[in-house]
Motif scaffolding. Structure first.
Motif, PDB file in Angstrom:
ATOM      1  N   UNK A  26       0.718  -1.239   0.204  1.00 47.90           N
ATOM      2  CA  UNK A  26      -0.175  -0.113  -0.055  1.00 47.90           C
ATOM      3  C   UNK A  26       1.035   1.070  -0.226  1.00 47.90           C
ATOM      4  N   UNK A  27       0.715   2.141  -1.298  1.00 50.72           N
ATOM      5  CA  UNK A  27       1.254   3.440  -1.016  1.00 50.72           C
ATOM      6  C   UNK A  27       0.619   4.515  -0.671  1.00 50.72           C
ATOM      7  N   UNK A  28      -0.628   4.645  -0.993  1.00 47.75           N
ATOM      8  CA  UNK A  28      -1.785   5.433  -0.085  1.00 47.75           C
ATOM      9  C   UNK A  28      -3.151   5.116  -0.039  1.00 47.75           C
ATOM     10  N   UNK A  29      -3.737   5.683   1.358  1.00 50.31           N
ATOM     11  CA  UNK A  29      -4.825   4.899   1.646  1.00 50.31           C
ATOM     12  C   UNK A  29      -5.959   6.191   1.942  1.00 50.31           C
ATOM     13  N   UNK A  30      -6.512   6.474   0.989  1.00 48.97           N
ATOM     14  CA  UNK A  30      -7.672   6.912   1.480  1.00 48.97           C
ATOM     15  C   UNK A  30      -7.293   8.690   1.210  1.00 48.97           C
ATOM     16  N   UNK A  31      -6.661   9.562   0.709  1.00 42.64           N
ATOM     17  CA  UNK A  31      -5.578  10.308   0.670  1.00 42.64           C
ATOM     18  C   UNK A  31      -6.337  11.131   0.117  1.00 42.64           C
ATOM     19  N   UNK A  32      -6.779  12.650   0.959  1.00 43.39           N
ATOM     20  CA  UNK A  32      -7.694  13.786   0.056  1.00 43.39           C
ATOM     21  C   UNK A  32      -6.630  15.409   0.329  1.00 43.39           C
ATOM     22  N   UNK A  33      -6.803  15.499  -0.498  1.00 42.76           N
ATOM     23  CA  UNK A  33      -5.944  16.940  -1.106  1.00 42.76           C
ATOM     24  C   UNK A  33      -6.583  18.032  -1.929  1.00 42.76           C
ATOM     25  N   UNK A  34      -6.438  19.282  -1.118  1.00 42.73           N
ATOM     26  CA  UNK A  34      -7.387  20.483  -2.491  1.00 42.73           C
ATOM     27  C   UNK A  34      -6.054  21.791  -2.901  1.00 42.73           C
ATOM     28  N   UNK A  35      -6.077  22.134  -4.049  1.00 43.50           N
ATOM     29  CA  UNK A  35      -5.478  22.685  -4.053  1.00 43.50           C
ATOM     30  C   UNK A  35      -6.349  23.638  -4.720  1.00 43.50           C
ATOM     31  N   UNK A  36      -5.838  25.108  -4.161  1.00 43.88           N
ATOM     32  CA  UNK A  36      -6.558  26.071  -5.327  1.00 43.88           C
ATOM     33  C   UNK A  36      -5.053  27.298  -5.965  1.00 43.88           C
ATOM     34  N   UNK A  37      -6.180  28.000  -6.747  1.00 46.06           N
ATOM     35  CA  UNK A  37      -5.283  28.401  -7.986  1.00 46.06           C
ATOM     36  C   UNK A  37      -4.165  29.586  -6.998  1.00 46.06           C
ATOM     37  N   UNK A  38      -2.913  29.584  -7.084  1.00 49.25           N
ATOM     38  CA  UNK A  38      -1.895  30.505  -6.557  1.00 49.25           C
ATOM     39  C   UNK A  38      -1.763  30.065  -5.004  1.00 49.25           C
ATOM     40  N   UNK A  39      -2.319  28.653  -4.602  1.00 54.05           N
ATOM     41  CA  UNK A  39      -1.873  28.870  -3.384  1.00 54.05           C
ATOM     42  C   UNK A  39      -0.341  27.707  -3.414  1.00 54.05           C
ATOM     43  N   UNK A  40       0.157  27.961  -1.703  1.00 58.87           N
ATOM     44  CA  UNK A  40       1.542  27.292  -2.119  1.00 58.87           C
ATOM     45  C   UNK A  40       1.405  26.107  -1.106  1.00 58.87           C
ATOM     46  N   UNK A  41       1.050  25.088  -1.179  1.00 62.37           N
ATOM     47  CA  UNK A  41       1.061  23.784  -0.214  1.00 62.37           C
ATOM     48  C   UNK A  41       2.160  23.506  -0.370  1.00 62.37           C
ATOM     49  N   UNK A  42       2.684  23.246   0.879  1.00 61.65           N
ATOM     50  CA  UNK A  42       3.608  22.022   1.740  1.00 61.65           C
ATOM     51  C   UNK A  42       3.136  20.958   1.992  1.00 61.65           C
ATOM     52  N   UNK A  43       3.906  19.582   1.604  1.00 60.84           N
ATOM     53  CA  UNK A  43       3.111  18.132   1.327  1.00 60.84           C
ATOM     54  C   UNK A  43       4.631  17.514   2.496  1.00 60.84           C
ATOM     55  N   UNK A  44       4.789  17.365   3.600  1.00 58.92           N
ATOM     56  CA  UNK A  44       5.448  16.757   3.995  1.00 58.92           C
ATOM     57  C   UNK A  44       5.436  15.615   4.896  1.00 58.92           C
ATOM     58  N   UNK A  45       6.474  15.138   4.494  1.00 62.66           N
ATOM     59  CA  UNK A  45       6.963  13.802   5.270  1.00 62.66           C
ATOM     60  C   UNK A  45       7.893  12.933   5.022  1.00 62.66           C
TER      61      UNK A  45
END
Length: 266
Positions: A26-45
């Motif tokens: 299993x690599x992903x298990x039920x992941x949800x993520x939303x990104x808006x225009x012009x937004x900067x999101x850090x995905x950390x792990x």
């Protein structure tokens, strides 16, 4: 409306050999993520937590086993030809290993021109002008255009990859550990460049990393993943509120800017 959205995506991998199939991983298990225009999101792990797999699903390089990925509320699997071209133009990716991300036989001009040929209607003269503009945007000399990947430094090649991602004027760039292989000075320079481009071009970023220091300097909110799941999400200004064990391990891994002096020798 979000630009890009994943809803409960799951992904498993399985390898095959002469002796049969391996156990499903299993690599992903039920992941949800939303990104808006012009937004900067850090995905950390931590390495192996699934963040690079999620990045590949979001840019359409892989398909989820379960769940859906939406571009402007349209399922990636059901885009029309025109919508798919718009998606390819709007969502670009910069990989960690710049050497593997380019064709060693292509010079810098051809590398940057590739998305211009496929995703824009620019003619040859306009493409050449855009290449010069892009090199200036990423603060590289125009003379580098005729050089091969083996003839430039790692930092310069990564800037060429950023220029290639910028070429079709995207709305979002996914940076998958894109500055991890650079030294501290080049990391700071690259982050400053990306921030400057965001201000001038209105670009959003998904910044995939394991380094909390980089997220602090660059992202508006932070999403923490562990073992294929999103375990925590906070605004960047509230990083002190991170409480999940995976988040605390990442915080503990950050070295102080100045090491403490050792106690006097006994």
């Amino acid at each position: 409306m979000s630009l890009l959205r994943a809803e409960t995506v799951a992904k498993h991998y399985q390898t095959y050999s002469l002796v049969g199939a391996s156990a499903s991983r299993m690599a992903l298990d039920g992941v949800s993520l939303s990104i808006g225009e012009g937004e900067t999101v850090g995905l950390l792990g931590r390495s192996g937590c699934g963040k690079s797999t999620l990045a590949r699903l979001l840019c359409g390089l892989e398909q989820p086993g379960q769940g859906q990925v939406f571009y402007r509320n349209h399922d990636l699997r059901h885009l029309t030809r025109a919508q798919r071209r718009a998606f390819r133009r709007d969502v670009q990716m910069v990989f960690q290993d710049s050497v593997s991300a380019v064709d060693p036989r292509f010079d810098m001009r051809a590398i940057i021109a590739e998305p211009l040929r496929h995703l824009t209607d620019l003619d040859a003269r306009a493409r050449e002008a855009r290449i010069r503009e892009l090199l200036e945007m990423v603060e590289l000399p125009a003379g580098i255009a005729g050089m091969l990947p083996s003839q430039v430094s790692g930092g310069q090649l990564q800037r060429v990859c950023i220029a290639r991602a910028l070429a079709p004027r995207p709305k979002l760039i996914i940076l998958d550990e894109a500055v991890s292989d650079l030294d501290v000075h080049l990391q700071a320079s690259a982050i400053a460049l990306l921030a400057k481009l965001q201000e001038s071009e209105g670009i959003g970023y998904l910044f995939v990393t394991h380094d909390l220091r980089l997220v602090e300097r660059f992202a508006e909110r932070v999403v923490v993943m562990d073992e294929g799941r999103v375990v925590e999400e906070v605004p960047t200004g509230s990083l002190a509120a991170l409480t999940h064990p995976a988040s605390l391990l990442l915080k503990d891994a950050v070295l102080p800017p100045l090491p403490e002096r050792r106690a006097a020798a006994q």
